[in-house]
Design a protein around this motif. Structure first.
Motif, PDB file in Angstrom:
ATOM      1  N   TRP A 200       0.823  -1.209   0.000  1.00 33.12           N
ATOM      2  CA  TRP A 200       0.000   0.000   0.000  1.00 33.12           C
ATOM      3  C   TRP A 200       0.863   1.267   0.000  1.00 33.12           C
ATOM      4  O   TRP A 200       0.452   2.309  -0.513  1.00 33.12           O
ATOM      5  N   ILE A 201       2.107   1.157   0.572  1.00 33.63           N
ATOM      6  CA  ILE A 201       3.005   2.318   0.592  1.00 33.63           C
ATOM      7  C   ILE A 201       3.485   2.644  -0.830  1.00 33.63           C
ATOM      8  O   ILE A 201       3.524   3.811  -1.244  1.00 33.63           O
ATOM      9  N   LEU A 202       3.834   1.596  -1.593  1.00 38.67           N
ATOM     10  CA  LEU A 202       4.285   1.812  -2.981  1.00 38.67           C
ATOM     11  C   LEU A 202       3.164   2.362  -3.849  1.00 38.67           C
ATOM     12  O   LEU A 202       3.394   3.247  -4.688  1.00 38.67           O
ATOM     13  N   ILE A 203       1.935   1.864  -3.642  1.00 41.68           N
ATOM     14  CA  ILE A 203       0.796   2.377  -4.434  1.00 41.68           C
ATOM     15  C   ILE A 203       0.570   3.859  -4.119  1.00 41.68           C
ATOM     16  O   ILE A 203       0.308   4.665  -5.019  1.00 41.68           O
ATOM     17  N   TRP A 204       0.705   4.221  -2.803  1.00 41.08           N
ATOM     18  CA  TRP A 204       0.512   5.633  -2.454  1.00 41.08           C
ATOM     19  C   TRP A 204       1.594   6.501  -3.090  1.00 41.08           C
ATOM     20  O   TRP A 204       1.305   7.619  -3.544  1.00 41.08           O
ATOM     21  N   ILE A 205       2.827   6.019  -3.138  1.00 41.74           N
ATOM     22  CA  ILE A 205       3.914   6.799  -3.749  1.00 41.74           C
ATOM     23  C   ILE A 205       3.646   7.016  -5.237  1.00 41.74           C
ATOM     24  O   ILE A 205       3.837   8.133  -5.758  1.00 41.74           O
ATOM     25  N   MET A 206       3.190   5.969  -5.951  1.00 43.57           N
ATOM     26  CA  MET A 206       2.906   6.111  -7.388  1.00 43.57           C
ATOM     27  C   MET A 206       1.736   7.059  -7.631  1.00 43.57           C
ATOM     28  O   MET A 206       1.757   7.865  -8.572  1.00 43.57           O
ATOM     29  N   LYS A 207       0.697   6.983  -6.793  1.00 40.10           N
ATOM     30  CA  LYS A 207      -0.428   7.912  -6.940  1.00 40.10           C
ATOM     31  C   LYS A 207       0.003   9.347  -6.645  1.00 40.10           C
ATOM     32  O   LYS A 207      -0.434  10.297  -7.315  1.00 40.10           O
TER      33      LYS A 207
END
Length: 401
Positions: A200-207
């Motif tokens: 979820w941390i990587l998805i937040w960074i990409m968003k």
């Protein structure tokens, strides 16, 4: 000093004049030429200059001499021909001799005419017609040259027309090289249990990157900072957290779904990227140049010859770096991506439910092309754009600058 005017000078009483006397010049009158009557066929008794009369008399004498020569030649030729006819009546069995006699007669008559003409020319040259003869010869030579130049130009134009017809089917080649389009993998890799902890941390960074349009260098710095923060908090629980943007994309299964071509910076001709990067000459890595011909039908056609890459040295190794890359995605891939977006099908049906007036043009849906565009080429075919098929019948428009 200024000029003083007095009353006496105004009233013309004892005027003092300092003007120089007027000098008058008389025009020289040339003597008039006395004209004489000319009785040639053109003038018929008109008064002309003596020089013109002499020229007319010479020309009339010239024509009379030529006619006398022609008459004499015709009389001689008739006499010879009558003799030949008499010989043919006597010697019917000797046709070859008759032919020889006729040839001799023709030769004699031609020689006689040439002698008479040369005699006439030799007698008349002394009179003063040398200039006219030279003008006639120069005119004949110039006309002959003009005719030869015209024939040469016609031949060249015909040759050019033939070459143009031969090259009329040669068109400028802007087609891209063959490639294999992107295909979705059959099996999608599933993240491990360790990856689910920080997924979820990587998805937040990409968003976050997409929302604020952050460059890759800044995104990679943010990932490294999060890695240090997780190592301080969670000890070894987040040791598999990626350090680079490349590893983050692999974990999220983010990959480019388009094909990249190497493009010429001058004419924009497309080339295979791998071919440009691995181009060699004599087994040595070299820079590939553009081979595109912009005007293939021109006689001065030449290749573009623009370098497609430049060489750099990394870790004691020389490699080719492409000057310009053109990413390409097929229409099928782009439509598949659009249909995966939420609300896309609802936006396709927007035109069928909107309110509009008949006399106001507000969008492309109000135009005649949208209203009368047929599904097939037949006249009785139904319209292509209809409300019941609004989410499946799509119209693609090409905009050309």
């Amino acid at each position: 000093m200024g000029r003083k005017r007095t009353i006496s000078s105004v009233l013309d009483e004892n005027p003092i004049t300092t003007r120089s006397p007027r000098v008058t010049t008389r025009s020289i009158v040339q003597p008039r030429i006395r004209k004489v009557p000319c009785f040639c066929s053109d003038c018929e008794g008109m008064l002309v200059a003596p020089r013109t009369k002499n020229r007319h008399e010479l020309s009339s004498q010239l024509s009379s001499d030529v006619s006398e020569v022609i008459i004499e030649n015709t009389e001689i030729w008739d006499n010879e021909l009558s003799k030949v006819l008499e010989n043919t009546e006597i010697r019917d069995n000797e046709p070859s001799e008759v032919l020889k006699n006729t040839e001799n007669i023709n030769d004699k008559s031609s020689q006689l005419t040439i002698l008479n003409k040369s005699k006439y020319i030799s007698t008349r040259v002394s009179i003063g017609n040398i200039g006219n003869i030279e003008q006639d010869l120069s005119l004949r030579e110039s006309t002959a040259k003009d005719q030869s130049e015209d024939t040469n130009e016609d031949n060249e134009s015909n040759g050019d027309d033939e070459s143009e017809n031969n090259n009329s089917e040669t068109f400028e080649d802007y087609s891209c090289p063959s490639f294999e389009p992107y295909q979705d993998p059959d099996v999608t890799p599933t993240p491990t249990s360790d990856d689910n902890k920080f997924l979820w941390i990587l998805i937040w960074i990409m968003k976050f990157r997409m929302r604020f349009n952050i460059p890759e260098t800044a995104t990679e710095s943010l990932i490294k900072f999060i890695k240090l923060l997780l190592d301080e908090i969670g000890d070894t629980a987040f040791e598999n957290f990626p350090v680079t943007l490349y590893k983050a994309r692999n974990i999220l299964n983010i990959e480019d779904r388009f094909h990249c071509f190497a493009a010429c910076t001058k004419c924009h001709k497309l080339y295979n990227k791998q071919e440009v990067e691995e181009f060699r000459q004599d087994e040595i890595l070299a820079i590939m140049k553009c081979q595109h011909i912009e005007f293939p039908n021109s006689s001065r056609r030449q290749k573009c010859q623009t370098p497609l890459s430049h060489q750099i040295r990394l870790l004691n190794k020389v490699s080719n770096r492409i000057e310009m890359i053109y990413p390409f995605s097929t229409i099928r891939q782009q439509l598949a991506t659009l249909y995966l977006q939420s609300g896309f099908e609802r936006s396709l049906r927007h035109w069928s439910d909107r309110s509009h007036s008949e006399n106001i043009l507000t969008d492309i849906y109000d135009g005649q092309v949208w209203k009368i565009f047929k599904d097939t080429s037949y006249h009785d075919s139904p319209n292509f754009f209809q409300p019941e098929v609004a989410d499946s019948h799509l119209g693609l428009m090409l905009n050309v600058d």
